[in-house]
Design a protein around this motif. Sequence first.
Motif, PDB file in Angstrom:
ATOM      1  N   LEU A  93      46.056  37.416  32.014  1.00 42.42           N
ATOM      2  CA  LEU A  93      44.827  38.199  31.843  1.00 42.42           C
ATOM      3  C   LEU A  93      43.582  37.363  32.119  1.00 42.42           C
ATOM      4  O   LEU A  93      42.646  37.814  32.784  1.00 42.42           O
ATOM      5  CB  LEU A  93      44.763  38.774  30.424  1.00 42.42           C
ATOM      6  N   LEU A  94      43.556  36.142  31.620  1.00 44.90           N
ATOM      7  CA  LEU A  94      42.389  35.282  31.797  1.00 44.90           C
ATOM      8  C   LEU A  94      42.139  34.976  33.272  1.00 44.90           C
ATOM      9  O   LEU A  94      40.997  35.045  33.744  1.00 44.90           O
ATOM     10  CB  LEU A  94      42.576  33.975  31.022  1.00 44.90           C
ATOM     11  N   VAL A  95      43.192  34.628  33.982  1.00 40.81           N
ATOM     12  CA  VAL A  95      43.039  34.330  35.409  1.00 40.81           C
ATOM     13  C   VAL A  95      42.505  35.557  36.154  1.00 40.81           C
ATOM     14  O   VAL A  95      41.589  35.456  36.983  1.00 40.81           O
ATOM     15  CB  VAL A  95      44.385  33.872  36.015  1.00 40.81           C
ATOM     16  N   PHE A  96      43.049  36.729  35.845  1.00 40.06           N
ATOM     17  CA  PHE A  96      42.633  37.956  36.519  1.00 40.06           C
ATOM     18  C   PHE A  96      41.192  38.331  36.150  1.00 40.06           C
ATOM     19  O   PHE A  96      40.369  38.644  37.032  1.00 40.06           O
ATOM     20  CB  PHE A  96      43.586  39.092  36.144  1.00 40.06           C
ATOM     21  N   ILE A  97      40.862  38.280  34.872  1.00 43.94           N
ATOM     22  CA  ILE A  97      39.512  38.667  34.432  1.00 43.94           C
ATOM     23  C   ILE A  97      38.475  37.669  34.940  1.00 43.94           C
ATOM     24  O   ILE A  97      37.362  38.051  35.310  1.00 43.94           O
ATOM     25  CB  ILE A  97      39.454  38.806  32.901  1.00 43.94           C
ATOM     26  N   ASN A  98      38.830  36.390  34.989  1.00 41.82           N
ATOM     27  CA  ASN A  98      37.893  35.400  35.515  1.00 41.82           C
ATOM     28  C   ASN A  98      37.596  35.634  36.989  1.00 41.82           C
ATOM     29  O   ASN A  98      36.481  35.389  37.464  1.00 41.82           O
ATOM     30  CB  ASN A  98      38.444  33.987  35.309  1.00 41.82           C
ATOM     31  N   LEU A  99      38.588  36.128  37.725  1.00 44.03           N
ATOM     32  CA  LEU A  99      38.356  36.500  39.121  1.00 44.03           C
ATOM     33  C   LEU A  99      37.420  37.698  39.191  1.00 44.03           C
ATOM     34  O   LEU A  99      36.471  37.720  39.995  1.00 44.03           O
ATOM     35  CB  LEU A  99      39.689  36.821  39.801  1.00 44.03           C
ATOM     36  N   LEU A 100      37.672  38.694  38.349  1.00 43.36           N
ATOM     37  CA  LEU A 100      36.796  39.865  38.306  1.00 43.36           C
ATOM     38  C   LEU A 100      35.373  39.473  37.908  1.00 43.36           C
ATOM     39  O   LEU A 100      34.402  40.083  38.374  1.00 43.36           O
ATOM     40  CB  LEU A 100      37.336  40.903  37.316  1.00 43.36           C
ATOM     41  N   LEU A 101      35.256  38.450  37.072  1.00 40.24           N
ATOM     42  CA  LEU A 101      33.942  37.961  36.639  1.00 40.24           C
ATOM     43  C   LEU A 101      33.099  37.556  37.836  1.00 40.24           C
ATOM     44  O   LEU A 101      31.914  37.901  37.940  1.00 40.24           O
ATOM     45  CB  LEU A 101      34.124  36.772  35.686  1.00 40.24           C
ATOM     46  N   LEU A 102      33.688  36.799  38.750  1.00 43.02           N
ATOM     47  CA  LEU A 102      32.960  36.323  39.926  1.00 43.02           C
ATOM     48  C   LEU A 102      32.654  37.475  40.878  1.00 43.02           C
ATOM     49  O   LEU A 102      31.561  37.534  41.454  1.00 43.02           O
ATOM     50  CB  LEU A 102      33.783  35.255  40.641  1.00 43.02           C
ATOM     51  N   ILE A 103      33.609  38.394  41.040  1.00 40.39           N
ATOM     52  CA  ILE A 103      33.370  39.557  41.895  1.00 40.39           C
ATOM     53  C   ILE A 103      32.239  40.399  41.319  1.00 40.39           C
ATOM     54  O   ILE A 103      31.346  40.857  42.036  1.00 40.39           O
ATOM     55  CB  ILE A 103      34.650  40.396  42.035  1.00 40.39           C
ATOM     56  N   ASP A 104      32.264  40.586  40.010  1.00 38.23           N
ATOM     57  CA  ASP A 104      31.237  41.376  39.330  1.00 38.23           C
ATOM     58  C   ASP A 104      29.853  40.767  39.520  1.00 38.23           C
ATOM     59  O   ASP A 104      28.883  41.468  39.811  1.00 38.23           O
ATOM     60  CB  ASP A 104      31.570  41.485  37.841  1.00 38.23           C
TER      61      ASP A 104
END
Length: 618
Positions: A93-104
């Motif tokens: 989850l952390l790896v995925f959400i951290n990726l979404l963080l940068l996209i966001d």
Amino acid sequence: MKNLKKRLLFNVYYFVLWVGYFIFLRLFFLLYHIDKTKELDLFTTIKTFLYGLQLDIAFTAYLSIIPFLFMILSVFISSKKIGTIIKFYSYILLVFINLLLLIDAGLYQSWGVRLDTSILPYLNTPELMVASVSGFHLILGILFWVLFSFITIKIFKNIISKKIEKVSVSHWIQIPAFLLITASLIIPIRGGFQTIPINQSNVYFSNQMFANHAAINFTWNFFNTLTHKVDGKNPYKYFDDQVAKKIITKNRTQLLNANTDSILNNSKPNVILIIWEGLTAKVVGSLGGEPTVTQNLNKLSEEGILFTNFYANGDRTDKGIPAILSGYYPPPVKRIMRMPNKTRSLPMLPKKMIDLGYKTSFYYGGDLNFGNMNTYLRNAGITNFVDGSEFDKEDWNSKWGAHDHVLMNRLSKDLEGEQQTPFFKIALTLSSHEPYQFPDEYKFGKDNEDNKFRSSHVYTDKTIGKFIESAKKQPWYKNTLIVIMADHGHSSPKHEGPFNASIRYKIPMLWLGGAVHKPGLKIDNFSSQVDFPYTLLNLLKADNSDFTFSKNIFNTSDHQYVHYLFNKGFGTITKNGAYIYDYVSKKAILEKGTETSKLDSLGKAISQNAFQDFMDRK
């Protein structure tokens, strides 16, 4: 009882850990957009955390369901094994959400919206999706993603390990209690005991939209839009359908006929449409923008017909093209150009031109498959294409395709031997798209994105200036209308007021060529891209009745209006006022002038009717 307490404490720590993580991500968002954060006072900034906590808790409750269920199994299975499962679940989850963080963060900078399903249509062409990012920023982003993921995983690992090791196998009697605790997560998921579950509007607290957007938990927002689809219900419905149509008809009917003399010297000229990537009126001197960016366009504005109150209807190329060629309002979030089943039934300007005997062509230096442009244009009836595959790779920038001067030179060369007339040729430029790479001097430097943006338009302006200069020497020029128009406006350079203020959507439109017999004319009627096909066909004495959202640009009535749409909102403007509405907060972002009540009703009616039309198309 002691083991029950330890399990309960683990659940509490795990829950609080995720809440703290999301609070930090909000801090990251505010720091990443520090220029906008500086516009907020301290109390408003603090309130973004207080209001945002509701969605942080709601999404944490979703994430906690699986670990809470596994804690029930720890009654029978050793805590070490359960801890390993929960840790790996959390790491993923952390790896995925951290990726979404940068996209966001990047998405908000360009689009002014938090992460939602708008990004999904671009995933089928990932190489083009990242084309807006420079190589340096891409590498920097990947490094940050890896480092931040490593740090957050380390923190989660330490806390989970310390708390789970205190839990030991226990009696099955604890199972009902933990089933009840897991089931109780439905309360924070819903945001409490109220009838209506929590949604984005619960965290909208300010008249400053950036503050409201900062309060949103972007992961909650993404998955909420992913799971809440339209499913036959119009989310923008405000009036009874017949009432909405009556409001539109009342305002539109009086604007369908031109009340000025034709500006063309014949009814069947050649037409060249140049769609200029991302050119905003903010950098066009002849429209009151910065005077030193588009010097050729400024000069040409004195030779042709300049439309001084012309607007884009959307904020992306795949919204602009259907607006220009189909006279179709872009649906919020959705992209009709990506839906062949729906675009097949759209009215198409190229098809109408073909019916009039025109030969049609489309020129683009990049990949026509991006955004499903190829399918849309072929549905439009165009059969002759020149795209990036026809240019040497050495003439490409590193991201999007052939440089604009290469594309326009090809168009100019093809026109030299053009014998088949009349022709309708469309050229879409790309060099002024992020990351702004082009083979010329950066007049404004590269110190920030706004200056790179300005410099890229200087380059494209030179390219189009040379094309027009060459065209004037060609025999076909005397019987040709050349239309220069942007596909959409831009958030750069920074403007005053709301992110989706009308200035962001104001773009140039200039008509040139030997077929224009009233050069030097300025048209100040309020109009937009959707009005273009209707107006052009009217001048060509062709049937334009299929373009039911359009009006005639050459109707000089003070009742002329412009309607544009953005993610979760719209703007409607006239000579006498402007009204911008947000569907999340269900409030006006901006009310200006003497007609705000009228613009409120008209804007809601058009948005409702346009989206209903989108849903009804099969």
